[in-house]
Design an enzyme around this catalytic site. Structure first.
Site, PDB file in Angstrom:
ATOM      1  N   GLU A 259      25.883 -26.395  58.652  1.00  0.00           N
ATOM      2  CA  GLU A 259      25.927 -27.192  57.414  1.00  0.00           C
ATOM      3  C   GLU A 259      27.099 -28.154  57.584  1.00  0.00           C
ATOM      4  OE1 GLU A 259      23.620 -26.958  55.293  1.00  0.00           O
ATOM      5  OE2 GLU A 259      22.773 -24.986  55.724  1.00  0.00           O
ATOM      6  N   CYS A 293      30.607 -31.105  49.660  1.00  0.00           N
ATOM      7  CA  CYS A 293      29.783 -31.820  50.645  1.00  0.00           C
ATOM      8  C   CYS A 293      28.657 -32.582  49.970  1.00  0.00           C
ATOM      9  CB  CYS A 293      29.226 -30.828  51.650  1.00  0.00           C
ATOM     10  SG  CYS A 293      28.348 -29.478  50.860  1.00  0.00           S
ATOM     11  N   GLU A 392      32.671 -40.325  55.886  1.00  0.00           N
ATOM     12  CA  GLU A 392      32.899 -39.316  54.846  1.00  0.00           C
ATOM     13  C   GLU A 392      34.390 -39.273  54.509  1.00  0.00           C
ATOM     14  OE1 GLU A 392      32.538 -35.117  55.882  1.00  0.00           O
ATOM     15  OE2 GLU A 392      31.428 -34.768  54.030  1.00  0.00           O
TER      16      GLU A 392
HETATM   17  P1  NAD Z   1      36.358 -28.501  59.713  1.00  0.00           P
HETATM   18  O1  NAD Z   1      35.181 -28.763  60.580  1.00  0.00           O
HETATM   19  O2  NAD Z   1      37.618 -29.179  60.025  1.00  0.00           O
HETATM   20  O3  NAD Z   1      36.713 -26.939  59.713  1.00  0.00           O
HETATM   21  C1  NAD Z   1      35.764 -25.978  59.337  1.00  0.00           C
HETATM   22  C2  NAD Z   1      36.065 -24.691  60.077  1.00  0.00           C
HETATM   23  O4  NAD Z   1      35.883 -24.890  61.454  1.00  0.00           O
HETATM   24  C3  NAD Z   1      37.491 -24.180  59.883  1.00  0.00           C
HETATM   25  O5  NAD Z   1      37.447 -22.787  59.735  1.00  0.00           O
HETATM   26  C4  NAD Z   1      38.148 -24.574  61.187  1.00  0.00           C
HETATM   27  O6  NAD Z   1      39.229 -23.754  61.562  1.00  0.00           O
HETATM   28  C5  NAD Z   1      36.999 -24.412  62.167  1.00  0.00           C
HETATM   29  N1  NAD Z   1      37.128 -25.182  63.385  1.00  0.00           N
HETATM   30  C6  NAD Z   1      37.744 -26.378  63.549  1.00  0.00           C
HETATM   31  N2  NAD Z   1      37.673 -26.757  64.852  1.00  0.00           N
HETATM   32  C7  NAD Z   1      36.987 -25.791  65.501  1.00  0.00           C
HETATM   33  C8  NAD Z   1      36.610 -25.576  66.850  1.00  0.00           C
HETATM   34  N3  NAD Z   1      36.914 -26.459  67.801  1.00  0.00           N
HETATM   35  N4  NAD Z   1      35.918 -24.472  67.164  1.00  0.00           N
HETATM   36  C9  NAD Z   1      35.599 -23.567  66.222  1.00  0.00           C
HETATM   37  N5  NAD Z   1      35.967 -23.682  64.926  1.00  0.00           N
HETATM   38  C10 NAD Z   1      36.638 -24.790  64.568  1.00  0.00           C
HETATM   39  O7  NAD Z   1      35.859 -28.788  58.233  1.00  0.00           O
HETATM   40  P2  NAD Z   1      36.740 -28.737  56.910  1.00  0.00           P
HETATM   41  O8  NAD Z   1      37.650 -29.904  56.934  1.00  0.00           O
HETATM   42  O9  NAD Z   1      37.272 -27.367  56.730  1.00  0.00           O
HETATM   43  O10 NAD Z   1      35.630 -28.939  55.783  1.00  0.00           O
HETATM   44  C11 NAD Z   1      35.225 -30.169  55.316  1.00  0.00           C
HETATM   45  C12 NAD Z   1      33.900 -30.550  55.955  1.00  0.00           C
HETATM   46  O11 NAD Z   1      32.925 -29.557  55.685  1.00  0.00           O
HETATM   47  C13 NAD Z   1      33.329 -31.827  55.384  1.00  0.00           C
HETATM   48  O12 NAD Z   1      32.816 -32.588  56.438  1.00  0.00           O
HETATM   49  C14 NAD Z   1      32.191 -31.351  54.491  1.00  0.00           C
HETATM   50  O13 NAD Z   1      31.157 -32.273  54.267  1.00  0.00           O
HETATM   51  C15 NAD Z   1      31.717 -30.160  55.237  1.00  0.00           C
HETATM   52  N6  NAD Z   1      30.983 -29.248  54.366  1.00  0.00           N
HETATM   53  C16 NAD Z   1      29.623 -29.172  54.482  1.00  0.00           C
HETATM   54  C17 NAD Z   1      28.895 -28.345  53.639  1.00  0.00           C
HETATM   55  C18 NAD Z   1      27.399 -28.248  53.744  1.00  0.00           C
HETATM   56  O14 NAD Z   1      26.832 -27.361  53.132  1.00  0.00           O
HETATM   57  N7  NAD Z   1      26.751 -29.119  54.493  1.00  0.00           N
HETATM   58  C19 NAD Z   1      29.574 -27.581  52.689  1.00  0.00           C
HETATM   59  C20 NAD Z   1      30.956 -27.679  52.593  1.00  0.00           C
HETATM   60  C21 NAD Z   1      31.664 -28.510  53.449  1.00  0.00           C
END
Ligand code: NAD
Length: 488
Positions: A259, A293, A392
């Site tokens: 997601e 999101c 975004e």
């Molecule tokens: P992010 O991708 O920075 O981090 C999300 C998670 O991934 C965190 O736990 C982080 O530690 C982990 N992560 C980061 N780099 C990684 C790697 N290299 N390997 C494995 N794990 C890793 O996202 P964020 O800033 O926490 O959240 C915001 C984003 O999430 C926005 O883009 C938003 O649109 C999206 N989002 C999507 C939905 C949906 O349902 N589509 C819902 C909520 C948020």
């Protein structure tokens, strides 16, 4: 009214492996900061590679332990109990969530925590209603499907709706009989840490639910993504992170459910009820500081009502109260942290440089000296090519643009590599169906926004995701299916 300082609550966050919290050695901890005050409120134990491995091994072992023999009814009753315990602790969890994220306490209570409980109650019911697929092939053969747990599932979560999105994954995982290694976002570790205690209290056997804290690259997120004994990864977060996780998961061919990000269009036709549009558009723009999101950050308004919309939308946005998450009157809290605050402020600067007009907002509120607060911001005068229209921002910033006809707005709406959500406002039934069918998004609302039924498919197309969550869509991800054919 409770003041910020009297209500804030924090806990230190340890890793939870095989049913126990692990004492950290304190060389491997990082600080947890309250975004509304910028104060350090506790520490978080960053899981080492060895600890992530221990968590995965305990989840693997638990697949063959007592959990394997739980009947569907027993699993269902444990899942229901977790939901009940969340509700029993609803205020404490909402305080932790509001403290960790900076979002209004009232929103944490209603949206994050109560809906988290509902995720468990929903899947507790859902799993007891399932049957198997079967086909009688002309009395030559009987085919039927048998499902089994997919195995160890790595769950990597974002910071915007920490408990809600984690439970949206954990509930169907438990319903399927799979086991979990969960990683909350590094910025929001507290409610997940309480959740594992509640899981234990509800009777989840040791090893079935494990929690590891840490970051992404070269930390817990990466260690989970590349671990050979993790069978599936469910990830919610940024699109760019999704590609990194997919690469890490590729050598061991893990099943993935993603997601990802969005840049969702909110399309307002001239025949819609403008007051209703404004009420909902305020939420779809600025709820949770715009850090949802599904927020509609590109607002397209048909020209005949454009001026009227702008006038009313700006006036109502100016009335939103930004401030202390624990004040009852607060509509918009703090964004998640310093880095994100700077990112959102940079986009506001980019909007100005691109020739945009800031109709309201554009700065930090003058009455908030501390904390990562940003005024709800409305920008006009940008083109489809502007970075603020294409990228975004994930904060309280929306861009409003006029359009003339249906064909033109469909083209604008689809002119993005994202495809998560969309909203259409019109009182013309035929147009609503016609436009909805042409918008490239996984979730399309007509004359509403964020109205959810947990049975429906949730997720995005294009760069907004892989797969869907919700009801059967979630459940199937956590299962492997075998077909059995019996010759008659
Ligand atoms: P992010 O991708 O920075 O981090 C999300 C998670 O991934 C965190 O736990 C982080 O530690 C982990 N992560 C980061 N780099 C990684 C790697 N290299 N390997 C494995 N794990 C890793 O996202 P964020 O800033 O926490 O959240 C915001 C984003 O999430 C926005 O883009 C938003 O649109 C999206 N989002 C999507 C939905 C949906 O349902 N589509 C819902 C909520 C948020």
């Amino acid at each position: 009214m409770p003041s910020l300082s009297s209500k804030v609550k924090s806990i230190n966050c340890r890793n939870f492996i095989n049913g126990e919290f692990i004492e950290p050695n304190h060389t491997n901890t990082f600080e947890n900061v309250n975004p509304a005050t910028e104060e350090v409120i506790g520490w978080v134990a960053e899981a080492t590679k060895e600890e992530v491995d221990l968590a995965v091994q305990s989840a693997k072992k638990a697949l063959k332990g007592p959990w394997k023999n739980f009947t569907v009814k027993e699993r269902s009753s444990i899942i229901r109990k977790i939901g009940d315990l969340i509700l029993e602790n609803v205020e404490e969890l909402a305080v932790l969530e509001a403290t960790d994220t900076g979002k209004p306490y009232s929103l944490a209570l209603e949206m994050d925590i109560k809906r988290s409980a509902h995720n468990f109650h929903f899947f507790a019911d859902y799993v007891t209603s399932l049957g198997n697929e079967s086909y009688n092939q002309d009395n030559i053969a009987l085919h039927y499907s048998v499902t089994r747990p997919v195995g160890v599932v790595g769950m990597i979560n974002p910071w915007n709706l920490p408990l809600l999105l984690l439970t949206w994954k954990l509930a169907p995982c438990l319903a399927s009989g799979s086991t979990a290694v969960m990683k909350p976002a590094e910025l929001t570790p507290m409610t997940a840490t309480r959740l594992v205690e509640l899981c234990k209290e509800a009777g989840v056997p040791d090893g079935v639910v494990n929690l590891v804290h840490g970051f992404g690259s070269n930390s817990a997120g990466a260690f989970i993504s590349e671990h050979p004994d993790v069978d599936a990864i469910t990830f919610t977060g940024e699109t760019s992170t999704g590609t990194v996780i997919m690469k890490a998961a590729a050598p061991t061919l893990k099943k993935v459910s993603f997601e990802l990000g969005g840049k969702n269009p909110n399309i307002i036709f001239a025949d819609s009820d403008i007051d209703e549009v404004i009420d909902t558009t305020l939420k779809s723009s600025f709820m949770n500081q715009g850090e949802v999101c599904l927020c509609g950050s590109r607002i397209y308004v048909q020209r005949p009502v454009y001026d009227q919309f702008i006038e009313k939308f700006v006036a109502r946005t100016k009335q939103l109260r930004v401030g202390d998450p624990f004040e009852d009157s607060t509509d918009v809290g703090a964004v998640i942290g310093k880095e994100h605050y700077e990112k959102v402020m940079k986009y506001i600067q980019i909007a100005k440089e691109e020739g945009g007009n800031i109709l309201t907002g554009g700065d930090r509120p003058s009455h908030m000296e501390k904390g990562y607060f940003i005024e709800p911001t409305i920008v006009t005068g940008l083109t489809q090519q502007s970075r603020c229209v294409r990228e975004e921002i994930f904060g309280p910033v929306v861009v409003v643009m006029p359009f003339d006809d249906e064909e033109e707005v469909i083209e604008y709406a689809n002119d993005t590599h994202y495809g998560l959500g969309a909203t259409i406002w019109t009182n013309d039934l035929r147009r609503a169906h016609r436009v909805a069918a042409q918008i490239e998004a996984g979730m399309i609302w007509v004359n509403t926004w964020y109205l959810r039924d947990l049975r429906t498919p949730f997720g995005g197309m294009k760069h907004s995701g892989i797969g869907r969550e919700g009801g059967t869509h979630s459940f199937e991800f956590y299962c492997e299916v075998s077909n059995v054919t019996i010759k008659l």
